[in-house]
Motif scaffolding. Sequence first.
Motif, PDB file in Angstrom:
ATOM      1  N   HIS A 241       1.948   7.153  11.226  1.00  0.00           N
ATOM      2  CA  HIS A 241       1.425   6.127  12.257  1.00  0.00           C
ATOM      3  C   HIS A 241       1.473   4.883  11.574  1.00  0.00           C
ATOM      4  N   CYS A 242       1.790   4.764  10.406  1.00  0.00           N
ATOM      5  CA  CYS A 242       1.896   3.296   9.516  1.00  0.00           C
ATOM      6  C   CYS A 242       3.018   2.726   9.967  1.00  0.00           C
TER       7      CYS A 242
ATOM      8  N   THR B  10       0.102   4.266   0.059  1.00  0.00           N
ATOM      9  CA  THR B  10      -0.102   5.410   0.741  1.00  0.00           C
ATOM     10  C   THR B  10       0.334   5.512   2.118  1.00  0.00           C
ATOM     11  N   LYS B  11       0.692   4.174   2.645  1.00  0.00           N
ATOM     12  CA  LYS B  11       1.203   4.021   3.885  1.00  0.00           C
ATOM     13  C   LYS B  11       2.686   4.753   4.114  1.00  0.00           C
TER      14      LYS B  11
ATOM     15  N   HIS C 155       5.948   1.250  12.381  1.00  0.00           N
ATOM     16  CA  HIS C 155       5.977   0.831  13.932  1.00  0.00           C
ATOM     17  C   HIS C 155       7.382   0.241  14.197  1.00  0.00           C
TER      18      HIS C 155
ATOM     19  N   ILE D 185       7.722  -0.081   8.022  1.00  0.00           N
ATOM     20  CA  ILE D 185       6.455  -0.898   7.524  1.00  0.00           C
ATOM     21  C   ILE D 185       7.266  -2.205   7.414  1.00  0.00           C
TER      22      ILE D 185
ATOM     23  N   LYS E 127       2.355   8.151   5.923  1.00  0.00           N
ATOM     24  CA  LYS E 127       1.871   8.328   7.104  1.00  0.00           C
ATOM     25  C   LYS E 127       2.583   7.946   8.402  1.00  0.00           C
TER      26      LYS E 127
ATOM     27  N   ASN F 272      -8.429   0.887   1.575  1.00  0.00           N
ATOM     28  CA  ASN F 272      -9.297   1.725   2.638  1.00  0.00           C
ATOM     29  C   ASN F 272     -10.455   2.297   1.807  1.00  0.00           C
TER      30      ASN F 272
ATOM     31  N   ASP G 285       0.822  -1.189   0.057  1.00  0.00           N
ATOM     32  CA  ASP G 285      -0.089  -0.284   0.028  1.00  0.00           C
ATOM     33  C   ASP G 285       0.749   1.199   0.042  1.00  0.00           C
TER      34      ASP G 285
END
Length: 359
Positions: A204-205, A198-199, A207, A217, A202, A287, A196
Amino acid sequence: MKVGDIVRFLNAVGGGKVTKIEGNIAYVEEPDGFETPVMVRECVVVDADGGMMPKKKYGSNEPSRYEAPAVATPQKAVAAPPVLPPVEEVEGGDVLNVVLGYEPEEPKHLNTSTFDASLVNDSNYYLYVVYATRGDDKQWQCRFADIVEPNMQVILETLSHDDLPQRERIVVEYVAFKRDKSFRLKNPSAVEFRLDATKFYKVHCFHENPYFDNPVIAYDIVKNDVPQRQLVIDSSEIERAMKEKKQADKPQRRPVEKHHHKPKGGEIIEVDLHINSLLDSTAGMSNSDMLGVQMDEFRRVMKDNAMRKGQKIVFIHGKGEGVLRKAIVDELHRKHKQCEVQDASFREYGFGATLVIIH
């Protein structure tokens, strides 16, 4: 390291010019004219001043560490290369654990950062790995093919945001083995998943992960000897399946009983639009796919109650990033101008609900 480099031995005194490379053995001609076979990892390339050269990343544009040079030069007769030393195995390392992680070079500037795609081989096995990607053209392209040593982490490629459209699908194929010793056979496998894009924009994607210094990711390729095959679904297949669900007598959505009974006078209808309240599984859905399911439920409730003047409906959508709430409010203003729209009671629902009154 390549033929012609000047190297220095790490574990012994001496060094010289690399005359030939075979596998992971380099043949070094010392000042006295003799050629010495030495493991590549026990040498370090130095410049004219004796300083250490920067370590290179393994990527798609660099030759394999196990590939001989294209042009061979005449060499003196030398002794057979020494036997490779055994791998220092770790306890529990006979169980395969392989992780693919995308780590940003600049975690605080994701919009402009590049990303290192790294493979972690947490096992006592050598892995022959093929890492390939597929983009809009539906054609696969090999980005990395090499042997990854036991208990090692290797950078497969470095990519930018411009590269992401050509990486809609990722596949990691591997064969596990040990050198010069018996071992338990592991089944070769190929793990394919959707990346993906789009992650990558971002925060918050990304970790924390025990194998990386920075948030990443990460995708489990093998976990405790089990390949983590992810469900890959085409968007057209999702659309077809959703139409079939609407036509089926028993839909696959979990029934929400309070949505289907006729409310008593003055009773407020509560509609939970969280995706896990509508579907049993979201595997393989984007999404936008999930937003479409939520909006379909919103439209169904509005249609069922269109003639109930004064009916109050609370749509619980959660706070999140506000995408679902905005979609609901926009549609109410366009198609249901007679309805009154406001935030639901903060005491009962917090920030994540919208109240609609039918007029």
